[in-house]
Design a protein around this motif. Sequence first.
Motif, PDB file in Angstrom:
ATOM      1  N   ALA A  88       0.812  -1.184  -0.066  1.00  0.00           N
ATOM      2  CA  ALA A  88      -0.004  -0.056  -0.025  1.00  0.00           C
ATOM      3  C   ALA A  88       0.733   1.216   0.047  1.00  0.00           C
ATOM      4  CB  ALA A  88      -0.989  -0.115   1.004  1.00  0.00           C
ATOM      5  N   ASN A  89       1.965   1.254   0.614  1.00  0.00           N
ATOM      6  CA  ASN A  89       2.833   2.575   0.863  1.00  0.00           C
ATOM      7  C   ASN A  89       3.467   2.599  -0.609  1.00  0.00           C
ATOM      8  OD1 ASN A  89       4.406   1.376   3.815  1.00  0.00           O
ATOM      9  ND2 ASN A  89       2.993   2.984   3.509  1.00  0.00           N
ATOM     10  N   ALA A 121       4.904   7.389   3.556  1.00  0.00           N
ATOM     11  CA  ALA A 121       3.414   7.548   3.584  1.00  0.00           C
ATOM     12  C   ALA A 121       2.990   6.778   4.821  1.00  0.00           C
ATOM     13  CB  ALA A 121       2.996   6.667   2.165  1.00  0.00           C
ATOM     14  N   HIS A 178      -7.839   4.301   1.033  1.00  0.00           N
ATOM     15  CA  HIS A 178      -7.917   5.387   0.005  1.00  0.00           C
ATOM     16  C   HIS A 178      -6.694   6.332   0.076  1.00  0.00           C
ATOM     17  CE1 HIS A 178     -12.239   4.290  -0.417  1.00  0.00           C
ATOM     18  NE2 HIS A 178     -12.597   5.024  -0.856  1.00  0.00           N
ATOM     19  N   GLN A 179      -6.123   6.314  -0.779  1.00  0.00           N
ATOM     20  CA  GLN A 179      -5.010   7.439  -1.009  1.00  0.00           C
ATOM     21  C   GLN A 179      -5.702   8.756  -1.036  1.00  0.00           C
ATOM     22  OE1 GLN A 179      -4.513   9.016  -3.820  1.00  0.00           O
ATOM     23  NE2 GLN A 179      -4.971   7.531  -5.483  1.00  0.00           N
ATOM     24  N   PRO A 180      -4.927  10.089  -0.613  1.00  0.00           N
ATOM     25  CA  PRO A 180      -5.714  11.265  -0.918  1.00  0.00           C
ATOM     26  C   PRO A 180      -6.594  11.760  -1.921  1.00  0.00           C
ATOM     27  CG  PRO A 180      -3.559  11.447   0.384  1.00  0.00           C
ATOM     28  CD  PRO A 180      -3.588  10.000  -0.087  1.00  0.00           C
ATOM     29  N   ASP A 182      -7.070  -3.065   5.269  1.00  0.00           N
ATOM     30  CA  ASP A 182      -5.740  -2.592   5.536  1.00  0.00           C
ATOM     31  C   ASP A 182      -5.096  -3.600   6.340  1.00  0.00           C
ATOM     32  OD1 ASP A 182      -3.847  -0.931   6.088  1.00  0.00           O
ATOM     33  OD2 ASP A 182      -4.835   0.189   7.686  1.00  0.00           O
ATOM     34  N   ALA A 208       0.542   9.295  -5.911  1.00  0.00           N
ATOM     35  CA  ALA A 208       0.946  10.672  -5.609  1.00  0.00           C
ATOM     36  C   ALA A 208       1.811  11.270  -6.611  1.00  0.00           C
ATOM     37  CB  ALA A 208       1.879  10.726  -4.268  1.00  0.00           C
ATOM     38  N   PHE A 237       0.428   4.098  -2.891  1.00  0.00           N
ATOM     39  CA  PHE A 237       0.171   5.330  -2.598  1.00  0.00           C
ATOM     40  C   PHE A 237       1.373   6.522  -3.116  1.00  0.00           C
ATOM     41  CE2 PHE A 237      -3.076   5.384   1.422  1.00  0.00           C
ATOM     42  CZ  PHE A 237      -3.630   4.297   0.593  1.00  0.00           C
ATOM     43  N   PRO A 295      -9.227   3.665  -4.889  1.00  0.00           N
ATOM     44  CA  PRO A 295      -8.759   3.059  -3.676  1.00  0.00           C
ATOM     45  C   PRO A 295      -8.206   1.730  -3.776  1.00  0.00           C
ATOM     46  CG  PRO A 295     -10.957   2.938  -3.878  1.00  0.00           C
ATOM     47  CD  PRO A 295     -10.650   4.078  -4.830  1.00  0.00           C
TER      48      PRO A 295
END
Length: 235
Positions: A17-18, A233, A116-118, A37, A25, A21, A32
Amino acid sequence: MENVAYLAAVRHGESTANAAFAAAAEGGSPEPLAGIDAEVELSELGRQQARLLGRWLAALPAADVPQAVVCSPYRRTRQTWEEMAAEAARLGAAGAPAVLTDERLRDREMGVFELHQPAALRARDPQEADRRVALGEWIYRPPGGESLADVALRVRSFLADLVSSGHERVLLVGHDATVVCVDYVLAGLGAAPPKEQVPNASVSTWRHGEREEVGMTSHLVAGAHGTVQSGRARG
């Protein structure tokens, strides 16, 4: 925390996930991530970082070797400890203590915006994304989730139990949110809310409750292979 002579807190290695994300970015998909998680795994880089954490563990002086290891129940933290312990054993370190898990060390829960990333949050609910920015991470609580201040409450409870456990040297394996909240709680009454993150596979240490260093990554320099990069992240 006077009776806890040495406390070290490790953030897990880079997770899948890191990595996703970070890619988002830089212009990747705003969607998402699938799954939950708690089951997110380490990336291959994260496994390398965890093995370097094992070298750090093996090099600790005898006076700092943990008597107890307490881990978040999430998969990426358990995998980090498994890689660490195996590498430390390969290097001849004494047998690692049995690992305990404590749900209070789990990552910050994001409720309906889990994984959900930003950009994905903003695409789904622009008004909620604006509210998050306006409030800031310390007090923003997503629907069904937690603020960082909520995480600090459960970390405070965990540390109170740790004091009464009788362990003098303890290693925690957790997440960015739990590590920064440990530092916040140990800073004492009136401490300012944390604003910085700690990198993946970083080490933070305290002696008798006093901070030594937070977010240390010097152990991630992998000899002739150069530096094993660490993500920043959340998660």
